[in-house]
Design an enzyme around this catalytic site. Structure first.
Site, PDB file in Angstrom:
ATOM      1  CB  VAL A  82      -0.904   0.008   1.258  1.00 54.82           C
ATOM      2  CG1 VAL A  82      -1.852   1.197   1.241  1.00 54.82           C
ATOM      3  CG2 VAL A  82      -1.678  -1.297   1.381  1.00 54.82           C
ATOM      4  CB  CYS A  83       0.938   4.277  -2.099  1.00 52.33           C
ATOM      5  SG  CYS A  83       1.764   5.883  -2.128  1.00 52.33           S
ATOM      6  CB  VAL A  84       3.439   4.925   3.218  1.00 53.12           C
ATOM      7  CG1 VAL A  84       4.517   5.737   2.544  1.00 53.12           C
ATOM      8  CG2 VAL A  84       3.268   5.340   4.666  1.00 53.12           C
TER       9      VAL A  84
END
Length: 122
Positions: A82-84
């Site tokens: 997941v893109c932080v």
């Protein structure tokens, strides 16, 4: 004979409200169960980050997509990244990140793409 391909999936759609994330899940499940192909990474970006929210609570008669992603990762040892930055904008942090999902940067997506034969965006 079919050469086995390695895929990266990029999920932009939320768990609920559109069909894109569910279609991605169906694609991944079919690919892994019925073909010789593999998945390098499933990367959740933009509203796709909502798929990683452990606080999602669908009605009892609705498909639990967050749980389905978790079961897929567990069964096939697939990375759910997941893109932080996108997750933080949407209130998703380590505290409410569902099991089997990991917060990463866009560099992770770039590495996955470099290792993959195909990239499919949902």
């Amino acid at each position: 004979m079919v050469n086995a391909l390695n895929y990266t999936l990029v999920i932009l759609g939320p768990a609920y409200g559109t069909q894109s994330a569910y279609c991605a899940y169906q694609f991944a499940q079919t690919l892994l169960a019925h073909t010789p192909h593999s998945i390098e990474n499933i990367f959740f970006y933009a509203d796709g980050c909502y798929n990683a929210n452990r606080c999602t609570d669908p009605a009892s008669d609705e498909f639990d997509l967050v749980n389905a992603w978790q079961q897929l990762a567990k069964k096939y040892a697939i990375r759910l990244t997941v893109c932080v930055a996108a997750a933080q904008r949407r209130g998703i942090t380590e505290d409410n990140l569902a099991d089997y999902f990991e917060l990463t940067g866009l560099g992770e997506l770039g590495e996955s793409i470099a290792k993959s034969d195909r990239v499919i965006q949902f």
